[in-house]
Design a protein around this motif. Structure first.
Motif: not given
Length: 76
Positions: A13-18
């Motif tokens: 999820a954090s990589w998707v946000c980045i």
């Protein structure tokens, strides 16, 4: 992030946000001929979509035009 961390995991999820935020952050540094990203996009849309009419190319033979004017002057 909060909506997707339970379904796909915190790290994913954090990589998707980045990845989703990167183009927006890059748009903040964008400059083209003094235009900001928003001004450039609006100018591009206007020139390519809104005001794009048929463009007809008509050549003008200046050499022939000058010769015909000289012939007129000779016979006058």
């Amino acid at each position: 992030y909060f909506l997707t961390k339970g379904a796909i995991g915190k790290e994913t999820a954090s990589w998707v946000c980045i990845v989703a935020a990167a183009p927006l952050a890059a748009a903040g540094f964008f400059r083209y001929n003094g235009l900001t990203f928003e001004q450039f996009v609006w100018a591009f849309i206007k020139s390519q979509i809104l005001c794009a009419g048929p463009r007809v190319f008509r050549s003008e033979n200046l050499y022939c035009k000058i010769l015909s004017e000289k012939e007129k002057n000779i016979y006058d």
